[in-house]
Design a protein around this motif. Sequence first.
Motif, PDB file in Angstrom:
ATOM      1  N   SER A 122     -34.161 -13.505-105.735  1.00 35.92           N
ATOM      2  CA  SER A 122     -33.076 -13.556-106.397  1.00 35.92           C
ATOM      3  C   SER A 122     -32.089 -14.950-106.061  1.00 35.92           C
ATOM      4  N   SER A 128     -28.556  -9.700-107.586  1.00 32.42           N
ATOM      5  CA  SER A 128     -29.703  -9.382-108.849  1.00 32.42           C
ATOM      6  C   SER A 128     -30.130 -10.280-109.881  1.00 32.42           C
ATOM      7  N   ALA A 140     -35.752 -12.438-111.986  1.00 33.05           N
ATOM      8  CA  ALA A 140     -36.038 -12.512-110.732  1.00 33.05           C
ATOM      9  C   ALA A 140     -37.447 -13.419-110.610  1.00 33.05           C
TER      10      ALA A 140
END
Length: 211
Positions: A122, A128, A140
């Motif tokens: 991340s 996130s 990601a």
Amino acid sequence: MCGGRGTRLGGETEKPLVEVAGTPMVDRVLAALSGSRVDAVYAVVSPHAPQTREYLAAVADADSGGADVDASAVTILDASGDGYVEDLDFALETVGVPVVTVAADLPLLAADHVNEVVAAASDGDGSSREGRDGDGTVDARSVAVCVPTALKRRLGASADTAFESESRNLAPTGLNVVAPGEEIVHVSYDARLAVNVNRPPDIALAEALCD
């Protein structure tokens, strides 16, 4: 991933159930995952490790896992056992991505290792990273955690797989993040990640490095 035979270890005990300092390796890995930032834990078993499946099912039913293991939070996935890649693909299709993957033969795995690779996926800030499709959000990243093969040699750990990356000879640890974004290699110099239990001497080494 805990569906392997563990034939190189010898003996009758399935690899995930081999004990390091009195604790089955699968319990050690589950404890690390349970104490980390991951949202849910899945144990991917196969027909090659029926005792492991039985053990995990009994633990979940009794809700009395090993030290620091929340057994009720472990979901068992029955893969075909056709091969590691095939079983991993099945798990990814079932669970979805991003996901942390780890082999059951990494008995010195700790929660901080898992949190570190999640942070690397991340962008290192712990935030996130959602999917990027022009809306300004970012996927990601996939992360392969490796150690220098020189570290394995210095410790006396078995090293069956190695590759070159940016003039470095590296060995995969079995800890990864699979995600939609680009793939990066994250190099760790932590001896605990350098010990995969593939052969009997690896057990003694893991026990010597236990806290």
